[in-house]
Design an enzyme around this catalytic site. Structure first.
Site, PDB file in Angstrom:
ATOM      1  N   GLU A  86       8.080 -97.266  50.504  1.00  0.00           N
ATOM      2  CA  GLU A  86       7.420 -96.774  50.827  1.00  0.00           C
ATOM      3  C   GLU A  86       6.353 -95.724  49.311  1.00  0.00           C
ATOM      4  O   GLU A  86       5.392 -95.503  50.197  1.00  0.00           O
ATOM      5  CB  GLU A  86       8.316 -95.421  50.438  1.00  0.00           C
ATOM      6  CG  GLU A  86       9.293 -95.265  51.464  1.00  0.00           C
ATOM      7  CD  GLU A  86      10.618 -95.455  51.290  1.00  0.00           C
ATOM      8  OE1 GLU A  86      10.736 -96.575  50.221  1.00  0.00           O
ATOM      9  OE2 GLU A  86      11.241 -95.142  51.660  1.00  0.00           O
ATOM     10  N   TRP A 106      21.061-138.323  59.550  1.00  0.00           N
ATOM     11  CA  TRP A 106      20.666-137.119  60.156  1.00  0.00           C
ATOM     12  C   TRP A 106      20.937-136.914  61.302  1.00  0.00           C
ATOM     13  O   TRP A 106      20.720-137.938  62.658  1.00  0.00           O
ATOM     14  CB  TRP A 106      19.679-136.940  59.563  1.00  0.00           C
ATOM     15  CG  TRP A 106      19.339-137.128  58.387  1.00  0.00           C
ATOM     16  CD1 TRP A 106      18.490-137.981  57.607  1.00  0.00           C
ATOM     17  CD2 TRP A 106      19.049-136.063  57.606  1.00  0.00           C
ATOM     18  NE1 TRP A 106      17.568-137.435  56.021  1.00  0.00           N
ATOM     19  CE2 TRP A 106      18.341-136.157  56.289  1.00  0.00           C
ATOM     20  CE3 TRP A 106      19.900-134.528  57.175  1.00  0.00           C
ATOM     21  CZ2 TRP A 106      18.770-135.709  54.500  1.00  0.00           C
ATOM     22  CZ3 TRP A 106      20.158-134.080  56.023  1.00  0.00           C
ATOM     23  CH2 TRP A 106      19.915-134.942  54.444  1.00  0.00           C
TER      24      TRP A 106
HETATM   25  C1  AOF Z   1      13.880 -96.809  50.196  1.00  0.00           C
HETATM   26  N1  AOF Z   1      12.756 -97.712  50.379  1.00  0.00           N
HETATM   27  O1  AOF Z   1      12.255-100.170  49.675  1.00  0.00           O
HETATM   28  C2  AOF Z   1      14.584 -99.158  49.823  1.00  0.00           C
HETATM   29  C3  AOF Z   1      15.881 -98.746  49.703  1.00  0.00           C
HETATM   30  O2  AOF Z   1      18.611 -98.789  42.648  1.00  0.00           O
HETATM   31  P1  AOF Z   1      17.801 -98.663  43.932  1.00  0.00           P
HETATM   32  O3  AOF Z   1      16.616 -97.757  43.791  1.00  0.00           O
HETATM   33  O4  AOF Z   1      16.532-100.019  44.030  1.00  0.00           O
HETATM   34  O5  AOF Z   1      17.700 -98.180  45.393  1.00  0.00           O
HETATM   35  C4  AOF Z   1      18.792 -99.462  46.069  1.00  0.00           C
HETATM   36  C5  AOF Z   1      19.350 -98.524  47.030  1.00  0.00           C
HETATM   37  O6  AOF Z   1      17.508 -97.688  47.760  1.00  0.00           O
HETATM   38  C6  AOF Z   1      19.203 -99.536  48.299  1.00  0.00           C
HETATM   39  O7  AOF Z   1      20.676-100.249  48.497  1.00  0.00           O
HETATM   40  C7  AOF Z   1      19.451 -98.661  49.143  1.00  0.00           C
HETATM   41  O8  AOF Z   1      20.479 -97.746  50.417  1.00  0.00           O
HETATM   42  C8  AOF Z   1      18.322 -97.891  49.508  1.00  0.00           C
HETATM   43  N2  AOF Z   1      16.880 -99.399  49.689  1.00  0.00           N
HETATM   44  N3  AOF Z   1      14.971 -97.928  50.419  1.00  0.00           N
HETATM   45  O9  AOF Z   1      14.241 -95.841  50.516  1.00  0.00           O
HETATM   46  C9  AOF Z   1      13.517 -99.466  49.808  1.00  0.00           C
HETATM   47  N4  AOF Z   1      14.310-101.229  49.567  1.00  0.00           N
HETATM   48 ZN    ZN Z   2      13.518 -95.025  48.027  1.00  0.00          ZN
END
Ligand code: AOF
Ligand code: ZN
Length: 353
Positions: free
Chosen positions: A54, A175
């Site tokens: 985002e 293979w």
């Molecule tokens: C989102 N957008 O692009 C991703 C999310 O340690 P952090 O801050 O990177 O948080 C990781 C957690 O955030 C991950 O386990 C998942 O729940 C969320 N990932 N969330 O809004 C993103 N990569």
């Molecule tokens: Zn996030």
């Protein structure tokens, strides 16, 4: 309106996939910002620990000179509400004045689990959830399992002859499938954090077990070496190519043999091995050793069966440990897809048990 929404969400899903292999154990996430029917910003989560999708999309729109106030964001996973390595995306979306947010699926991470959606709704943003949810869940099947169970997603990959052998009676297997199929295996390696084989494969083939695609991070190599045969050979001066890059982990009954040579754990039971890998932060493992496949079959989440256009008549079969007597007792698989790869083909299936 609905058609348009779907088109933008599909694009977000495609963008998310660009992070494949790099975001683990985090999910792949894509985001598209649309204003007055026009795409003004796109982003995806590029790498574990780095900015979320985002934020990358908001920054992309701003870099192009657009004002995101009043825009709609399409995002493949619920925007996060927690402080992790990155600040909460839901807060940022509220601050930036988005009018509407379309989310493919709720984040199963217990730290988020609906709270991001709730936060945005409370701030007066129109939030819709569930568009292309099935696709989004499939995209992040690894993350979904790992975040909810702390166990890695287990895939078994095999190369088989059309009559179901993984090697001849003398153990020859190079293979069975063609070049295109072997290229596809590289893509599977990209998707999984760890590659697992038995010591027999290491001793016989001296494989690198790396990912040789252009855009691919280093792999964790997991070797099941009950009696420490690889360590014995190393002490005799033999060099193994799997040490050329990435982390190498042995599971063995003889951890003392690996002292000063490699990381080793005194665990040999498949379920316990998986538990340990989960604790080490490994969200996915591709079991590539044909001879260890059967041990992991009952624990597998997905099967990748590559068939080459050959017949062996006699040889080594991958799932003899099953010992099915009656057809009614046979474990059933749910086939996801069949892909033609030159003269070989790939059957992707989920266990039905
Ligand atoms: C989102 N957008 O692009 C991703 C999310 O340690 P952090 O801050 O990177 O948080 C990781 C957690 O955030 C991950 O386990 C998942 O729940 C969320 N990932 N969330 O809004 C993103 N990569
Ligand atoms: Zn996030």
């Amino acid at each position: 309106m609905r058609d348009e929404d779907e088109k933008f969400m599909r694009l977000a899903l495609e963008l998310a996939k660009r992070g494949e292999g790099w975001t683990n154990p985090n999910p792949m996430v894509g985001a598209v910002i649309v204003k007055d029917g026009k795409i003004i910003g796109v982003g995806w989560h590029r790498k574990f620990g780095e900015k979320h999708a985002e934020i990358n999309a908001i920054e992309d729109a701003k870099a192009k000179g657009y004002d995101v106030r009043g825009a709609t964001m399409y995002v493949t996973l619920e925007p996060c509400s927690h402080w992790g390595k990155q600040p909460p995306c839901a807060d940022r979306i509220i601050q930036e004045g988005f009018k509407r947010v379309v989310v493919a699926m709720e984040d199963p991470n217990p730290l988020v689990a609906g709270q991001g959606i709730e936060k945005m709704r409370k701030a007066g943003i129109e939030v819709e959830v569930g568009l292309l949810e099935e696709e989004a869940r499939k995209l992040n099947e690894i993350f979904l399992k790992y975040i909810t169970t702390k166990l890695p997603f287990v895939s078994i990959k095999l190369a088989l002859t059309l009559d179901g052998f993984i090697a001849t009676e003398t153990g020859s297997s190079k293979w069975i499938t063609g070049e295109k199929a072997r290229q596809r295996v590289q893509e599977l390696r990209r998707k999984h954090m760890a590659i697992m084989v038995g010591s027999g494969t290491v001793l016989a083939d001296n494989p690198r077990l790396n990912c040789r695609l252009e855009n691919c991070p280093e792999k964790v190599k997991v070797i099941l070496d009950r009696s420490g045969r690889v360590a014995d050979e190393m002490r005799k001066g033999r060099k193994f190519r799997l040490f050329e890059d990435g982390r190498v982990i042995f599971f063995t009954e003889k951890p003392e043999k690996f002292k000063g040579i490699a990381e080793a754990y005194p665990i040999t039971e498949p379920a316990k091995i998986l538990k340990k890998l989960g604790e080490l932060g490994i969200d996915s493992v591709l079991v590539e050793g044909g001879r260890i496949a059967c041990q992991f079959l009952s624990l597998a989440d997905k099967l990748y069966l590559f068939y080459g256009p050959k017949l062996f008549g006699r040889g080594i079969k991958p799932f003899e440990c099953l010992k099915v007597e009656n057809t009614k007792e046979a474990p059933l698989l749910r086939i996801e897809s069949i892909e033609r790869l030159g003269e070989s083909f790939l059957v992707t299936a989920y266990p039905g048990w």
